[in-house]
Design a protein around this motif. Sequence first.
Motif, PDB file in Angstrom:
ATOM      1  N   GLN A  77     -10.471  -1.282   4.861  1.00  0.00           N
ATOM      2  CA  GLN A  77      -9.732  -1.004   3.630  1.00  0.00           C
ATOM      3  C   GLN A  77      -9.032  -2.259   3.113  1.00  0.00           C
ATOM      4  O   GLN A  77      -9.003  -2.504   1.914  1.00  0.00           O
ATOM      5  CB  GLN A  77      -8.705   0.105   3.868  1.00  0.00           C
ATOM      6  N   THR A 136       0.832  -1.201   0.000  1.00  0.00           N
ATOM      7  CA  THR A 136       0.000   0.000   0.000  1.00  0.00           C
ATOM      8  C   THR A 136       0.868   1.253   0.000  1.00  0.00           C
ATOM      9  O   THR A 136       1.974   1.251   0.552  1.00  0.00           O
ATOM     10  CB  THR A 136      -0.958   0.031   1.210  1.00  0.00           C
ATOM     11  N   MET A 161      -3.528   1.152   7.073  1.00  0.00           N
ATOM     12  CA  MET A 161      -4.794   0.708   6.473  1.00  0.00           C
ATOM     13  C   MET A 161      -5.709   0.239   7.595  1.00  0.00           C
ATOM     14  O   MET A 161      -5.238  -0.319   8.591  1.00  0.00           O
ATOM     15  CB  MET A 161      -4.582  -0.451   5.495  1.00  0.00           C
TER      16      MET A 161
END
Length: 158
Positions: free
Chosen positions: A50, A41, A46
């Motif tokens: 997500q 990511t 996160m």
Amino acid sequence: MSDERTSMAALSDPAEQLALTLTQGGLQRMTARVLAALLFTEQETMTAGQIAEALSISSGSVSTAVKTLTTVGLIERVPAPGSRREHFRLPEGAWATLMSGQNMTVKTMREAAEQGIATTGEDSIAGRRLAEMRDFYDYLWRELPALIEAWRSQKSRR
């Protein structure tokens, strides 16, 4: 592989390949996919939601994977001011932490070999195999801390 490719569509091909490699190395499939999502990511952190959305998996699967990864020190929960959701990230030094934690696995394997030797006798065929196992884990037990410290030292010099 096409099912993996479809369900990980939000991730890049290298992330997908890493997850598959981790799975082949023994990590549970969902745990490997969650780890890959957090590694690849571009966000600092996160949320579980997500992660679930990026991987098209259930929140329960994310929860189980997060618990596993948190337990071994590969991910951590972090505060997110203004958010009521838990945020996760890979901590600095996660890989060295993992190997440090796995020293207990090395110790346990060595002890298992020693118990086997006590049962079979060191001069038996099984005992000789178990002695090799014990000696190997003895070596790892002695050498891993120095390797981890050397890694940390090298990393801090960069």
